[in-house]
Structure formats: C-alpha cells, structure tokens
Write a protein that holds these residues in place. Structure first.
Motif, short mmCIF file in Angstrom:
data_model
loop_
_atom_site.label_atom_id
_atom_site.label_comp_id
_atom_site.label_asym_id
_atom_site.label_seq_id
_atom_site.Cartn_x
_atom_site.Cartn_y
_atom_site.Cartn_z
N TRP A 98 0.83 -1.20 0.00
CA TRP A 98 0.00 0.00 0.00
C TRP A 98 0.87 1.26 0.00
N GLY A 99 1.92 1.22 0.82
CA GLY A 99 2.80 2.38 0.92
C GLY A 99 3.54 2.68 -0.36
N LEU A 100 4.00 1.64 -1.05
CA LEU A 100 4.73 1.86 -2.29
C LEU A 100 3.80 2.21 -3.45
N GLU A 101 2.61 1.63 -3.46
CA GLU A 101 1.72 1.85 -4.58
C GLU A 101 1.04 3.23 -4.57
N SER A 102 0.66 3.71 -3.39
CA SER A 102 -0.09 4.97 -3.38
C SER A 102 0.18 5.83 -2.15
N GLN A 103 1.34 5.65 -1.53
CA GLN A 103 1.68 6.42 -0.32
C GLN A 103 0.54 6.30 0.70
N TYR A 104 0.13 5.04 0.96
CA TYR A 104 -0.93 4.74 1.92
C TYR A 104 -2.24 5.45 1.56
N GLY A 105 -2.53 5.48 0.27
CA GLY A 105 -3.79 6.04 -0.19
C GLY A 105 -3.78 7.52 -0.46
N GLU A 106 -2.67 8.19 -0.19
CA GLU A 106 -2.62 9.64 -0.40
C GLU A 106 -2.58 10.00 -1.88
N ARG A 107 -2.04 9.10 -2.72
CA ARG A 107 -1.85 9.41 -4.13
C ARG A 107 -2.37 8.26 -4.99
N ARG A 108 -3.66 8.23 -5.11
CA ARG A 108 -4.32 7.14 -5.85
C ARG A 108 -4.47 7.45 -7.33
#
Length: 415
Positions: free
Chosen positions: A139-149
C-alpha cells in the motif's frame, strides 16, 4: 504477467519511484489535483475510434447502458499520450530506490497506518495468510498509503491509449475490462480514477488484475478499491499475494554477508541452493549469524559485489508476481521489515558513477538549498528538482549548465 504488471509496469508504485520528480525524488508523478492535459479535448479521429470500439465492446458482452454511461463524459486526453510517448527510462540504483521506498517519512506513515487499521489488517491476515506489515508495505509503495491514488479518469485514459495505438490491443483489453467492472456495479465512471495509464485505487490494480484478484472484504456487494476506506483494496492485495504463493511466517529474504573473494557467478534469481550449501561457502547473516532455513534460496547482489547482498526465498517470488522489478520487490520486503521494527540495510552501497556516496549527495542538496537553490529535500536521490537547483547554481556562476552532480560541485559549495 499474472495480469497486473509482469509485462506492464505502469502503476504508480513502479513509475513514481523510478522516475521521481521531487528534490531527491520524493514526489509522486500523479498530483493531488487535476493535471495539465488531463481534461478531454475535441478529436475527430478519437471519436471515430470510440464509435467503432463501442460495437466491439457490445459484441464482448458489455451492455449498451454501460457503454453509454461510461463514455458520456469520456474524451481524448492529450496529456496521456504525451506521458506515454515521453517516458524516460529511469534506472534507479537500489540505494536510491530504498532511500525513497523506505524513507523515514514512509516508515513513520506506515506504522501509523498499521496502528490505524490494525483490526482490519488482522482480519485480512487471518483470511489470506499475508502479514499486515507486508500488505501495508505494498500500500505504501503503490499509493503512499492512499494519499496518491491518481486523479485521471480511467475510461478516458485507456480509450486514449487504445486509440493512440502504440500498444492498442493491450489498452483495448484493459478498457473492456474496465467496462466490465462498471457493469458489475463495483464503482461509477466518475469514481473510477487512477494513473494516466489506468492503474487504479489504493493498490494500483489495472482492470484485468482487478477482475481476477479484487475482493469484497467489507461485504457490501462491491469490490471498492477507490474509496477512502482502504479495506477492499488491502484485502485485494493480500488475495493477490496469497494466490501468488505467499507463505505466512516466512521472510521474503534476509540480508547476508558474503566472504571475501566470493564467486559472484553463483548469484542471481533462479540459482537456488539450500541454506546449508550457502553456509558452506562462508555466507552468514548480515550480523554474522547462521542462515535461516526456509527452503532453497538464491543470492542477489543488486549493486554488485561491493553492495548489500540478500538471500531470497519463495516469498520474494510472490511479491514479484505483483511487480517483477527487483528493486520493487526488495522495496516492499525491506519496508515491511522496517514496519515490524527491523533496522536499515547494514551493507555499504558503493559510490555512484561520479564517485559520490549518498551522504555526499545529501550534503550537496543541503548546501544548494542553503545557497538559495532549493532542492525541496535532502534524501540523496538526484531527482528533477535537484537537477534544476544545480542548473540554477551553474547558471548564476556562469558555468556550463549541465544539471549534473559532482564532487567538484560539492567542493565549490563548501563541502
């Protein structure tokens, strides 16, 4: 590629960590608001292509109402074509990659996310057998824990790329899959946003991966990876890893120490040996201990014999099914280790091609900023903003403007 990114590495985690635009590379390539060129513009050729595609979509079982709704606000996005045609082939070293992927900020945010979603992650772990820290690291690598989806309308992006034709068949396949998602009622065209290349949600699934792996963990009848609530997205990532062969309780790999004069010809993925054989060659854990036995494993030395070495096991391959880039897999694995309290990489990284260490590059960034040329960060990764700062300094001093870091530049700045 098991349908996500084995052959298509355009999700946020792959792109923004490889081609970062921050001072040291810490910024996402997908902004928080609308991007220039990401609003539809008139294009007669695109309109003709869409008219033709609608017939093909209908022949593949997509209802007319789904087609009409999906394309009502869709259009040609020139920014998508520009991004696709102007991708730079970035080659980040593992050292640079980990400076971003496992930065102090990302570790802190990850631990906070773990605490905030502890109950949900525990339930996901119980069902799929993938540890909470590993799911959180993805999650952290893919979207900065949802911040950048991602904020780009997926139907418009995929239709634009399919029409453009460089990889038309692939993107048309993704577009049809996206229509199936809408037809199933999992989300709406307005909510279906993502990266410019169609990777979606908290865990950046492309549509075919979504159809194969996404799950409805909340039980509301929708597999919603786009919502502010990340539950379905996190469970979907766990389901993906589980079906890719993840074994609970086993590490992705461990950092090891190679003996002097070690024969590096025996290293590399696919060259597995049991830990006893590696031990007989003089290999130990990074702290000098006995190698753990999790079955056959391979030795990786991503930056050569002078850099850190890793003994990788089966779970490395499970992460690689999600994204096959070695740096990505180590990034997820190492970040998950840090989230559970592990320490930084112990091995030394060799200097870069300019002879600078990461400490030198961090010093350069700090000194440029102090001199009035803001690099917007000092992580030691030379991104676009650091290069712009170097250019500004060189221009102000009447030097040749190259944007390239060097030890001479550091010395000029007083380093």
């Amino acid at each position: 590629m098991q349908m996500k990114r084995r052959a298509f590495t355009l999700g946020l985690g792959a792109l923004w960590l490889s081609g970062c635009v921050g001072g040291g590379g810490t910024g996402s390539i997908v902004p928080r608001g609308p991007e220039p060129g990401m609003s539809p513009v008139p294009n007669a050729g695109f309109d003709a292509w869409v008219a033709s595609y609608k017939s093909r979509a209908a022949s593949r079982g997509i209802s007319q109402s789904t087609i009409d709704t999906a394309f009502r606000s869709a259009g040609y996005l020139p920014g998508v074509v520009e991004r696709d045609r102007n991708q730079t082939e970035f080659t980040r070293t593992l050292e640079d990659y980990l400076a971003i992927a496992a930065s102090p900020d990302r570790i802190a945010k990850g631990r906070a996310a773990l605490a905030r979603h502890r109950g949900t992650l525990a339930a996901i772990e119980a069902r799929y057998g993938v540890e909470a820290e590993v799911v959180t690291a993805v999650w952290g690598l893919e979207s900065q824990y949802g911040e950048r989806r991602g904020t780009v309308p997926v139907i418009s992006a995929l239709a634009t790329l399919a029409y453009d034709g460089r990889r038309g068949a692939f993107f048309e396949q993704q577009l049809t899959a996206a229509l199936r998602i809408l037809q199933n009622g999992d989300t709406t065209p307005a909510n279906m946003t993502g990266s410019w290349a169609g990777a979606m949600g908290h865990t950046q699934f492309i549509p075919t991966s979504y159809l194969e792996f996404a799950v409805d963990f909340t039980g509301d009848g929708r597999r919603d990876i786009w919502a502010d609530d990340p539950t379905d997205a996190l469970a979907s990532a766990a389901a993906y890893l589980s079906r890719s062969g993840w074994r609970k309780g086993q590490p992705w790999g461990v950092e090891v120490r190679l003996p002097s004069g070690f024969n590096t010809a025996v290293t590399g993925r696919g060259k597995g040996r049991n830990p006893a054989e590696w031990s007989a060659m003089g290999i130990t854990t990074a702290d000098g201990g006995r190698l753990p036995n999790h079955g056959a494993g391979s030795i990786l030395i991503p930056q050569g014999a002078g850099g850190p070495a890793f003994l990788i096991f089966n779970n490395f391959n499970a992460i690689a099914r999600y994204n096959n880039a070695v740096n990505y897999v180590i990034g997820v694995g190492h970040l998950s280790d840090r989230l559970r309290g592990g320490g930084p990489i112990r091995g030394n990284f060799p200097p870069d091609a300019t002879g600078m260490t990461i400490a030198d590059r961090q010093d350069l960034q700090r000194r440029l900023t102090a001199a009035g040329f803001d690099t917007e960060g000092s992580d030691g990764v030379i991104g676009a903003k650091t290069r712009a700062a170097i250019e500004g300094f060189q221009r102000a001093r009447g030097m040749a403007v190259t944007g390239e870091p060097s030890r001479a530049l550091l010395q000029m700045l007083g380093g």
